[in-house]
Scaffold this motif. Sequence first.
Motif, PDB file in Angstrom:
ATOM      1  N   ARG A 136       0.807  -1.214   0.000  1.00 42.86           N
ATOM      2  CA  ARG A 136       0.000   0.000   0.000  1.00 42.86           C
ATOM      3  C   ARG A 136       0.841   1.264   0.000  1.00 42.86           C
ATOM      4  N   ASN A 137       2.153   1.113   0.047  1.00 43.36           N
ATOM      5  CA  ASN A 137       3.049   2.266  -0.064  1.00 43.36           C
ATOM      6  C   ASN A 137       3.236   2.604  -1.535  1.00 43.36           C
TER       7      ASN A 137
ATOM      8  N   LEU B   7       5.369   4.313  -3.102  1.00 40.32           N
ATOM      9  CA  LEU B   7       6.738   4.205  -3.617  1.00 40.32           C
ATOM     10  C   LEU B   7       7.097   2.764  -3.924  1.00 40.32           C
TER      11      LEU B   7
ATOM     12  N   PHE C 238       2.114  13.831  -1.151  1.00 40.88           N
ATOM     13  CA  PHE C 238       2.508  13.800   0.258  1.00 40.88           C
ATOM     14  C   PHE C 238       2.360  15.182   0.891  1.00 40.88           C
ATOM     15  N   ARG C 239       2.653  16.238   0.119  1.00 41.52           N
ATOM     16  CA  ARG C 239       2.497  17.578   0.661  1.00 41.52           C
ATOM     17  C   ARG C 239       1.033  17.893   0.945  1.00 41.52           C
TER      18      ARG C 239
ATOM     19  N   ASP D 145      -4.346   3.351  -0.065  1.00 43.92           N
ATOM     20  CA  ASP D 145      -5.725   3.120   0.361  1.00 43.92           C
ATOM     21  C   ASP D 145      -6.248   4.266   1.225  1.00 43.92           C
TER      22      ASP D 145
ATOM     23  N   VAL E  14       5.473  13.166  -4.430  1.00 42.35           N
ATOM     24  CA  VAL E  14       5.913  14.228  -3.518  1.00 42.35           C
ATOM     25  C   VAL E  14       4.799  15.257  -3.329  1.00 42.35           C
TER      26      VAL E  14
ATOM     27  N   VAL F 168       1.548   8.425   1.942  1.00 39.40           N
ATOM     28  CA  VAL F 168       1.865   7.808   0.654  1.00 39.40           C
ATOM     29  C   VAL F 168       1.152   6.465   0.526  1.00 39.40           C
ATOM     30  N   PHE F 169       0.195   6.186   1.438  1.00 35.65           N
ATOM     31  CA  PHE F 169      -0.518   4.910   1.373  1.00 35.65           C
ATOM     32  C   PHE F 169      -1.711   5.053   0.447  1.00 35.65           C
TER      33      PHE F 169
END
Lengths: 174, 100
Positions: B26-27, B29, B84-85, B93, B81, B90-91
Amino acid sequence: MTIALFVGFAALLVVTSLMVILHRNPVTSALFLVLAFCSLAGIYLLLHAEFLGMVQIVVYAGAIMVLFLFVIMYLNLQHDVESGVQIALRRGIGWLAGAGLLLAGATLLGRGLALGPAAEVSPDQASGNVAAIGKALYSRYLFPFELTSVLLLVAMVGVIVIARGRARSPREDA
Amino acid sequence: MIPLNWLVALSAIVFTIGVVGVLVRRNALVIFMSVELMLNAANLAFVAFANHMKSLDGQIFVFFVMTVAAAEVAIGLAIIVHLFRLRETVFVDEIHLLKG
């Protein structure tokens, strides 16, 4: 000798690929991916694709993975928390789908491969294939090669636009 | 001379590992790294067949795939990125804005 090297590289590739998807820490995953790319470069060398082996090391293990590690460390990610019924269920479905895909591949491979006619001129194997690839890229594949540079330019502009964000544009400040 | 079947089987195995990685993690990256694994499995199949048929065309195609992969990684990481901001995660789900 070639077979022994291939088996070694292949085993390394499969093990490191598995570690990429199994390890909880994204940084460790990325480092295992570097190792997987390096073993793949070794297999390319065994297959007489010297140019691609070098490009694999420079572009993948070098540039792309540095970008990955930079982003992981920039975001300061910790270990992934993966627990709960829903995640376990999805994980089971994922492994099942993978097993099905592998089975389908094995069935197709068992039916054998039908190969087209081979090229008349075999590339010069003794001195590597960098010169032959360069000649092909700048003659027969010149147009796609030039299009690639446009693609990279578009990607570069896109990345700058996306990563800059729209919070502080000069027009809004004025 | 490495048997062609072994190379195609290895390519299939690495591709499957990439598919499983996309499905179970689920990450975002790590999902992205799994996509890279799949691209590399396809490249391996290209090189294997090019070597078997003594042709350079497959290797040149791999060169183009690598270029596209480099562009894709740069843009994908920029999107991650940015995500994330905005969302502090970053998951994948936890990013369900379109689900309603």
